[in-house]
Design a protein around this motif. Structure first.
Motif, PDB file in Angstrom:
ATOM      1  N   ARG A 148       0.865  -1.181   0.000  1.00 16.80           N
ATOM      2  CA  ARG A 148       0.000   0.000   0.000  1.00 16.80           C
ATOM      3  C   ARG A 148       0.904   1.235   0.000  1.00 16.80           C
ATOM      4  NH1 ARG A 148      -5.332   0.116   1.177  1.00 16.80           N
ATOM      5  NH2 ARG A 148      -5.281  -1.832   2.397  1.00 16.80           N
ATOM      6  N   ARG A 193       3.829   0.230   2.607  1.00 12.42           N
ATOM      7  CA  ARG A 193       3.622  -0.817   3.619  1.00 12.42           C
ATOM      8  C   ARG A 193       3.373  -2.139   2.897  1.00 12.42           C
ATOM      9  NH1 ARG A 193      -0.814  -2.667   6.932  1.00 12.42           N
ATOM     10  NH2 ARG A 193      -2.222  -1.177   5.946  1.00 12.42           N
ATOM     11  N   LEU A 243       2.114  -5.662   2.072  1.00  8.25           N
ATOM     12  CA  LEU A 243       0.935  -6.458   2.445  1.00  8.25           C
ATOM     13  C   LEU A 243       1.101  -7.937   2.123  1.00  8.25           C
ATOM     14  CD1 LEU A 243      -1.758  -4.046   0.931  1.00  8.25           C
ATOM     15  CD2 LEU A 243      -0.981  -4.137   3.309  1.00  8.25           C
ATOM     16  N   GLN A 275      -2.827 -13.926   1.108  1.00 10.87           N
ATOM     17  CA  GLN A 275      -2.199 -12.911   1.956  1.00 10.87           C
ATOM     18  C   GLN A 275      -2.979 -11.595   1.919  1.00 10.87           C
ATOM     19  OE1 GLN A 275       2.150 -12.559   1.839  1.00 10.87           O
ATOM     20  NE2 GLN A 275       2.223 -14.473   0.678  1.00 10.87           N
ATOM     21  N   HIS A 314      -5.986  -8.754   4.665  1.00 15.60           N
ATOM     22  CA  HIS A 314      -6.181  -7.301   4.764  1.00 15.60           C
ATOM     23  C   HIS A 314      -7.504  -6.873   4.116  1.00 15.60           C
ATOM     24  CE1 HIS A 314      -1.969  -6.878   6.031  1.00 15.60           C
ATOM     25  NE2 HIS A 314      -1.679  -7.751   5.084  1.00 15.60           N
ATOM     26  N   SER A 315      -8.389  -7.845   3.899  1.00 16.32           N
ATOM     27  CA  SER A 315      -9.702  -7.606   3.295  1.00 16.32           C
ATOM     28  C   SER A 315      -9.584  -7.017   1.893  1.00 16.32           C
ATOM     29  CB  SER A 315     -10.555  -6.684   4.192  1.00 16.32           C
ATOM     30  OG  SER A 315     -10.745  -7.270   5.458  1.00 16.32           O
TER      31      SER A 315
END
Length: 546
Positions: A26, A46, A48, A501, A505-506
């Motif tokens: 992200r 970041r 993910l 994965q 994080h939806s």
């Protein structure tokens, strides 16, 4: 930088670059993006998801690659009547893959010719072999085939449809076995056994039976020393756990059967203390990257394909048969009586698309089961047989059978003259046998009688290939198909790992980003260093047992 969630094609391309790590992250603005792990990430990014490289040589058991001197844990299985003939075996071998000549129903002189041609076209290679099936009405043929294999040094054997440790299989396996000065037992002849029942798998995971070894010693086919050393090795190096496949099949569900046979393997390893692990591969239903990926996820050491190879350019069958196969869907198959094991009611799985072989073969078995001789067959049924099945009188058809068996095994004729019921079976087996040859040779007025062994894998492959370059028969090279399935399986597993994965994080990936489609450039975008290029042991070590 990188691809975002709206760029499904870009994400799919990154997944397909198998030798490159893949990152999902992200960025500072909150957008989800993807890039090769070799790229520098923007500040405040970041991570993910991280997907490591995954190449075909990392699938399954790496020892399979070294042992058979191949690039991928992938086998093109034997297809009877020479359908998997010299062109297919040679193409596979020269591409660093393993393929088997399907010699069921093939005469000895033709087999010898095929061995010579393959050896001349694949000098120095050991990644090829021949099939051996039981021939209950002509046992000498089994011995004759093994004699040829040993004479020419055929390096590997695919043993299929065996319900016991047959003497010919044991002879091939044990011949030439010896011990090195450092105590290793070397078996020059490799055996892959195609099995669909755990109890039969156990037979091939045990050492060859003592009584069979003693019989071979008495016959002078092996030495007493070879028999003694054979007590310390399994009958087969590899077990093809055969699920719902073409031809002779118990139509087992793949995953429960693979688990059961793997359990038998683990018991055998503990019981006999073998130094080298017996490998268990999965056969039957292998047709798409998803099915290949599922097989390896379930623990298969390698995969074996069959049905889908019949429609490949190198398959030695007719253009008409290939067209019929290319039109098939998953439901275009059915069970029909087997010619080899006709009397006991055994079945084979065949193509039912555009032909009447299955109902006609079933009718023959019903007539055999309900009548004791040809003379007992009702006039209407006899007329149908002569007009539509044999296209000649039954007497004329029997004369053809006599000519056939007088060359191969005259005892069949003698027994038929004494037993009318056996004569009926022998005649009906003639129709079943010729139906395979009509398909192979493309006899135009016999299309409705074509016997084409086929499993549901064919339909699954056609559905996956639809709209791609593999839809066209001319593009279905057996090596190109193998590469698409195995490279595609790696891409499938990477896509699944990425999706799992991100789900934490939806974040959901576009469906099209996860779909693995056939592509002609896998070898360019998914380059890898072969696991068997540099530190592969010599051939003698590949076949050695402690």
């Amino acid at each position: 930088m990188g691809n975002d969630l709206t760029d499904a094609n870009g994400i799919a391309d990154l997944i397909a670059r198998l030798s490159e790590p893949l990152l999902g992250f992200r960025d500072a603005a909150g957008a989800v993006r993807f890039a090769s792990a070799g790229e520098a990430l923007p500040s405040q990014a970041r991570v993910l998801a991280y997907v490591p490289p995954l190449c075909p040589s990392q699938l399954g058991d790496p020892e399979f690659l070294r042992f058979h001197d191949v690039r991928f844990p992938y086998v093109a299985g034997a297809m009877a009547n020479g359908v998997s003939g010299e062109p297919l075996v040679i193409a596979m071998a020269n591409a660093g893959l393993l393929g088997f000549f399907g010699n069921g129903g093939v005469a000895g002189d033709r087999i010898e010719e095929a061995i010579q041609r393959i050896q001349a076209s694949c000098p120095g290679r050991t990644n090829w072999g021949f099939n051996l099936m039981p021939t209950p009405y002509n046992p000498p043929e089994e011995i004759a085939n093994v004699e040829l294999y040993l004479k020419y040094g055929v390096p590997a054997l695919s043993a299929s449809a065996w319900l016991e440790a047959g003497l010919p299989v044991v002879w091939y396996r044990v011949h030439g076995i010896h011990q090195t000065p450092n105590g290793e037992i070397v078996t020059p002849n490799r055996v892959l056994a195609k099995i669909s029942r755990p109890d039969i798998a156990r037979i091939f995971m045990e050492p060859p039976p003592a009584e069979v070894l003693q019989q071979l010693v008495r016959q002078g086919r092996i030495t007493a020393e070879e028999a003694q050393l054979a007590r310390r090795i399994p009958l087969a190096d590899d077990i093809d756990a055969e699920a719902d496949s073409a031809g002779h099949t118990d139509r087992r569900p793949a995953l429960p059967m693979l688990a059961a046979i793997t359990g038998v393997r683990d018991d055998a390893m503990e019981r006999y203390g073998y130094r080298r692990r017996i490998r268990v591969g999965l056969a039957g239903g292998i047709a798409t990257p998803a099915t290949v990926a599922a097989a390896f996820t379930a623990g298969a050491d390698y995969v074996l394909t069959g049905s889908i190879n019949q429609a490949c350019v190198e398959a030695s069958t007719s253009a008409t048969a290939k067209e019929m196969l290319a039109e098939a869907d998953v439901g275009s198959v059915t069970m029909a009586p087997s010619g080899t094991f006709f009397e006991i009611g055994a079945n084979v799985q065949v193509l039912k698309h555009r032909n009447l072989y299955a109902p006609r073969a079933t009718k023959l078995y019903e007539l055999y089961r309900t009548h004791r001789s040809l003379a007992d067959i009702p006039a209407a049924d006899r007329q149908a047989l002569e007009k539509r099945y044999f296209k000649m009188t039954l007497d004329e058809a029997w004369q053809i059978a006599v000519d056939y068996w007088s060359v191969r095994n005259s005892e069949v004729i003698t027994r038929a003259e004494e037993d009318p019921h056996f004569k009926m079976a022998a005649l009906f087996r003639g129709y079943l046998g010729f139906s395979s040859r009509w398909a192979r040779d493309g006899v135009p007025d016999r299309v409705v009688d074509y016997q084409i062994w086929c499993g549901p894998a064919m339909g699954a492959f056609n559905q996956w290939a639809k709209g791609s370059f593999l839809e066209k028969l001319d593009n279905r090279g057996v090596v190109r198909v193998a590469e698409n399935l195995v490279y595609g399986a790696c891409a499938t597993l990477r896509a699944q790992q990425l999706a799992q994965q991100l789900a934490l994080h939806s974040i959901r990936l576009p469906t099209s980003a996860l779909a693995v489609r056939p592509r002609p450039d896998w070898d360019e975008i998914a380059e890898e260093r072969s696991a068997v290029e540099d530190d592969a042991p010599p051939a003698s070590a590949r076949f050695a047992h402690a």
